[in-house]
Design a protein around this motif. Structure first.
Motif, PDB file in Angstrom:
ATOM      1  N   THR A 155      58.513  83.700  59.193  1.00  0.00           N
ATOM      2  CA  THR A 155      59.169  83.828  60.493  1.00  0.00           C
ATOM      3  C   THR A 155      59.999  82.583  60.723  1.00  0.00           C
ATOM      4  O   THR A 155      59.502  81.470  60.599  1.00  0.00           O
ATOM      5  CB  THR A 155      58.128  83.988  61.621  1.00  0.00           C
ATOM      6  OG1 THR A 155      57.326  85.148  61.339  1.00  0.00           O
ATOM      7  CG2 THR A 155      58.799  84.167  62.962  1.00  0.00           C
ATOM      8  N   ILE A 156      61.264  82.781  61.056  1.00  0.00           N
ATOM      9  CA  ILE A 156      62.184  81.661  61.272  1.00  0.00           C
ATOM     10  C   ILE A 156      62.685  81.712  62.712  1.00  0.00           C
ATOM     11  O   ILE A 156      63.181  82.733  63.167  1.00  0.00           O
ATOM     12  CB  ILE A 156      63.385  81.737  60.303  1.00  0.00           C
ATOM     13  CG1 ILE A 156      62.891  81.697  58.856  1.00  0.00           C
ATOM     14  CG2 ILE A 156      64.378  80.613  60.585  1.00  0.00           C
ATOM     15  CD1 ILE A 156      63.954  82.036  57.845  1.00  0.00           C
ATOM     16  N   TYR A 157      62.521  80.601  63.418  1.00  0.00           N
ATOM     17  CA  TYR A 157      63.026  80.450  64.777  1.00  0.00           C
ATOM     18  C   TYR A 157      64.225  79.521  64.723  1.00  0.00           C
ATOM     19  O   TYR A 157      64.146  78.445  64.141  1.00  0.00           O
ATOM     20  CB  TYR A 157      61.966  79.822  65.692  1.00  0.00           C
ATOM     21  CG  TYR A 157      60.702  80.627  65.819  1.00  0.00           C
ATOM     22  CD1 TYR A 157      60.569  81.566  66.826  1.00  0.00           C
ATOM     23  CD2 TYR A 157      59.642  80.437  64.940  1.00  0.00           C
ATOM     24  CE1 TYR A 157      59.395  82.306  66.952  1.00  0.00           C
ATOM     25  CE2 TYR A 157      58.469  81.173  65.063  1.00  0.00           C
ATOM     26  CZ  TYR A 157      58.351  82.096  66.067  1.00  0.00           C
ATOM     27  OH  TYR A 157      57.211  82.821  66.200  1.00  0.00           O
ATOM     28  N   THR A 158      65.330  79.922  65.327  1.00  0.00           N
ATOM     29  CA  THR A 158      66.531  79.098  65.391  1.00  0.00           C
ATOM     30  C   THR A 158      66.896  78.913  66.861  1.00  0.00           C
ATOM     31  O   THR A 158      66.957  79.886  67.621  1.00  0.00           O
ATOM     32  CB  THR A 158      67.706  79.776  64.651  1.00  0.00           C
ATOM     33  OG1 THR A 158      67.300  80.069  63.318  1.00  0.00           O
ATOM     34  CG2 THR A 158      68.927  78.880  64.633  1.00  0.00           C
TER      35      THR A 158
ATOM     36  N   ASN B 264      62.143  87.719  61.074  1.00  0.00           N
ATOM     37  CA  ASN B 264      60.978  87.937  60.220  1.00  0.00           C
ATOM     38  C   ASN B 264      61.452  88.438  58.866  1.00  0.00           C
ATOM     39  O   ASN B 264      62.237  89.382  58.791  1.00  0.00           O
ATOM     40  CB  ASN B 264      60.028  88.975  60.831  1.00  0.00           C
ATOM     41  CG  ASN B 264      59.342  88.462  62.059  1.00  0.00           C
ATOM     42  OD1 ASN B 264      58.852  87.349  62.087  1.00  0.00           O
ATOM     43  ND2 ASN B 264      59.309  89.261  63.096  1.00  0.00           N
ATOM     44  N   ILE B 265      60.957  87.801  57.810  1.00  0.00           N
ATOM     45  CA  ILE B 265      61.321  88.194  56.457  1.00  0.00           C
ATOM     46  C   ILE B 265      60.031  88.458  55.687  1.00  0.00           C
ATOM     47  O   ILE B 265      59.139  87.614  55.661  1.00  0.00           O
ATOM     48  CB  ILE B 265      62.120  87.077  55.749  1.00  0.00           C
ATOM     49  CG1 ILE B 265      63.366  86.723  56.547  1.00  0.00           C
ATOM     50  CG2 ILE B 265      62.474  87.496  54.331  1.00  0.00           C
ATOM     51  CD1 ILE B 265      64.042  85.458  56.077  1.00  0.00           C
ATOM     52  N   GLY B 266      59.923  89.619  55.095  1.00  0.00           N
ATOM     53  CA  GLY B 266      58.754  89.949  54.296  1.00  0.00           C
ATOM     54  C   GLY B 266      59.153  90.764  53.093  1.00  0.00           C
ATOM     55  O   GLY B 266      60.243  91.338  53.057  1.00  0.00           O
TER      56      GLY B 266
ATOM     57  N   LYS C  42      54.681  98.839  51.280  1.00  0.00           N
ATOM     58  CA  LYS C  42      56.107  99.150  51.435  1.00  0.00           C
ATOM     59  C   LYS C  42      56.275 100.392  52.304  1.00  0.00           C
ATOM     60  O   LYS C  42      57.138 100.445  53.175  1.00  0.00           O
ATOM     61  CB  LYS C  42      56.745  99.349  50.071  1.00  0.00           C
ATOM     62  CG  LYS C  42      58.244  99.338  50.088  1.00  0.00           C
ATOM     63  CD  LYS C  42      58.775  99.339  48.674  1.00  0.00           C
ATOM     64  CE  LYS C  42      60.035  98.516  48.644  1.00  0.00           C
ATOM     65  NZ  LYS C  42      60.540  98.275  47.317  1.00  0.00           N
ATOM     66  N   ILE C  43      55.425 101.380  52.097  1.00  0.00           N
ATOM     67  CA  ILE C  43      55.471 102.595  52.916  1.00  0.00           C
ATOM     68  C   ILE C  43      55.043 102.272  54.342  1.00  0.00           C
ATOM     69  O   ILE C  43      55.670 102.707  55.306  1.00  0.00           O
ATOM     70  CB  ILE C  43      54.566 103.691  52.305  1.00  0.00           C
ATOM     71  CG1 ILE C  43      55.113 104.110  50.942  1.00  0.00           C
ATOM     72  CG2 ILE C  43      54.461 104.893  53.232  1.00  0.00           C
ATOM     73  CD1 ILE C  43      54.166 104.942  50.123  1.00  0.00           C
ATOM     74  N   MET C  44      53.977 101.489  54.468  1.00  0.00           N
ATOM     75  CA  MET C  44      53.470 101.129  55.799  1.00  0.00           C
ATOM     76  C   MET C  44      54.475 100.282  56.581  1.00  0.00           C
ATOM     77  O   MET C  44      54.502 100.329  57.807  1.00  0.00           O
ATOM     78  CB  MET C  44      52.139 100.371  55.672  1.00  0.00           C
ATOM     79  CG  MET C  44      50.986 101.251  55.227  1.00  0.00           C
ATOM     80  SD  MET C  44      50.756 102.703  56.278  1.00  0.00           S
ATOM     81  CE  MET C  44      50.306 101.941  57.818  1.00  0.00           C
ATOM     82  N   SER C  45      55.312  99.512  55.877  1.00  0.00           N
ATOM     83  CA  SER C  45      56.277  98.652  56.572  1.00  0.00           C
ATOM     84  C   SER C  45      57.252  99.465  57.417  1.00  0.00           C
ATOM     85  O   SER C  45      57.779  98.981  58.416  1.00  0.00           O
ATOM     86  CB  SER C  45      57.041  97.777  55.581  1.00  0.00           C
ATOM     87  OG  SER C  45      57.919  98.550  54.791  1.00  0.00           O
TER      88      SER C  45
END
Length: 68
Positions: free
Chosen positions: A13-16, A31-33, A40-43
């Motif tokens: 998670t990146i906050y700018t 958010n990067i995952g 992958k299906i659940m995402s």
């Protein structure tokens, strides 16, 4: 920046924070995952729930910061 290896898949998670003017600041949350396999299906189902939870948290933060 915040990273986690827990949960359905590792995520970052990146906050700018960006100053707009003397009284305004823009905060961007990203958010990067990288889900794989079953996750992958659940995402597909998790992403909208995360967006909803993030918006709820951001609205609460905004109300706290704007209290006088």
């Amino acid at each position: 920046m915040m990273k986690t290896a827990n949960g359905p898949f590792p995520m970052e998670t990146i906050y700018t924070w960006q100053s707009i003017d003397e009284n305004h600041t823009r905060m961007t949350l990203r958010n990067i995952g990288n889900p794989n396999g079953f996750n992958k299906i659940m995402s597909l189902f998790i992403a909208p729930m995360m967006r909803k939870a993030n918006m709820k948290d951001l609205k609460k933060i905004k109300s706290i910061l704007e209290q006088e």
